[in-house]
Design an enzyme around this catalytic site. Structure first.
Site: not given
Length: 271
Positions: A8, A10, A42-43, A194, A217, A220
């Protein structure tokens, strides 16, 4: 044996200032050179994270990224899709009705651009995303009839708290709803996260989830943390993520937590 590391961005790989520390980058580059796949999850669209991919050296013919929280698996250099799935305009009708009734904003994304829904409350998503994507304000009725990756509500955190509290069981059945950031709530296809994209990529290489290490973290990231042979929660991660993980980083994202964990696990490569 870990053959792929999924990360991930962020509050995981990135510092709070949205940069990758050189300590994290150096460790990941060395593992990538040693033959371990490094996959950002990631999104965001791939164009929005291209600088990170270049910093990590993820620009070979065998490098892929999981974008749109699993809806698109894309080859980094050619931008060709390995796998793609999503939702239709019709699928978003109940969500649009909910947003209109309650005065909430909504952005709907395909795989190339963002459509801020112009018949709803104005959104702050463009300001928050700060990515090289076109934003095309469009009334819901005028949205094109093609495949979309997800919808996003971007607004103040306390407003999103209200949104989450008001979501009906029917909406939860229709969408996989995840809070990717305090001010961003995402609506994906009901079976999308994901882990879906990672499963498709692992299959492409002839591997399975036992071969995967995943770092995350937040909400998502839960699917890939649960699915991975080694799911690693950040020290600064949410309690639910820590509870689902196999391990935890010794330090936070701002203290190169990813690198610190990898140095423990891959000492024979990194020494």
């Amino acid at each position: 044996m870990t053959k792929m590391i999924a990360l991930d961005l962020d509050e995981t790989l990135l510092n709070t200032d949205k940069t990758i520390s050189e300590e994290n980058a150096a460790v990941l580059r060395k593992l990538h050179t040693a033959g371990i796949k490094v996959v950002l999850c990631t999104g965001r669209p791939i164009n929005a994270i291209w600088g990170y991919l270049e910093q990590l050296g993820l620009t070979t013919a065998e490098d892929y990224t999981i974008t749109f929280n699993g809806a698109l698996v894309i080859q980094n250099t050619t931008k060709e899709a390995l796998a793609q799935s999503g939702l239709s305009k019709h699928d978003f009708q109940p969500l649009h009705a909910f947003a209109k009734e309650n005065g909430y904003p909504l952005d709907i994304l395909d795989f190339d651009q963002v459509y801020p829904v112009s018949d709803l409350t104005p959104s702050v998503y463009q300001h928050m995303l700060k990515a090289p994507m076109d934003f095309i304000p469009t009334a819901f009725a005028d949205l094109p009839e093609h495949l979309f990756s997800k919808a996003v509500m971007a607004t103040d955190a306390d407003v999103l708290d209200q949104v989450v509290a008001k979501l009906t069981p029917e909406l939860h059945d229709l969408y996989h709803v995840v809070r990717s950031q305090p001010k961003i709530l995402e609506f994906l296809a009901a079976d999308m996260d994901k882990a879906v994209g990672l499963g498709q990529l692992l299959t492409h290489f002839g591997w399975d989830f036992d071969d995967l290490m995943a770092f995350g973290d937040a909400e998502n990231d839960l699917g890939m943390i649960k699915a991975a042979g080694d799911g690693v929660a950040m020290l600064n991660g949410q309690p639910e993520i820590k509870a689902a993980a196999n391990h935890q980083t010794p330090t936070t994202n701002n203290e190169a937590g990813v690198a610190e964990y990898l140095k423990q696990r891959f000492a024979e490569i990194l020494d």
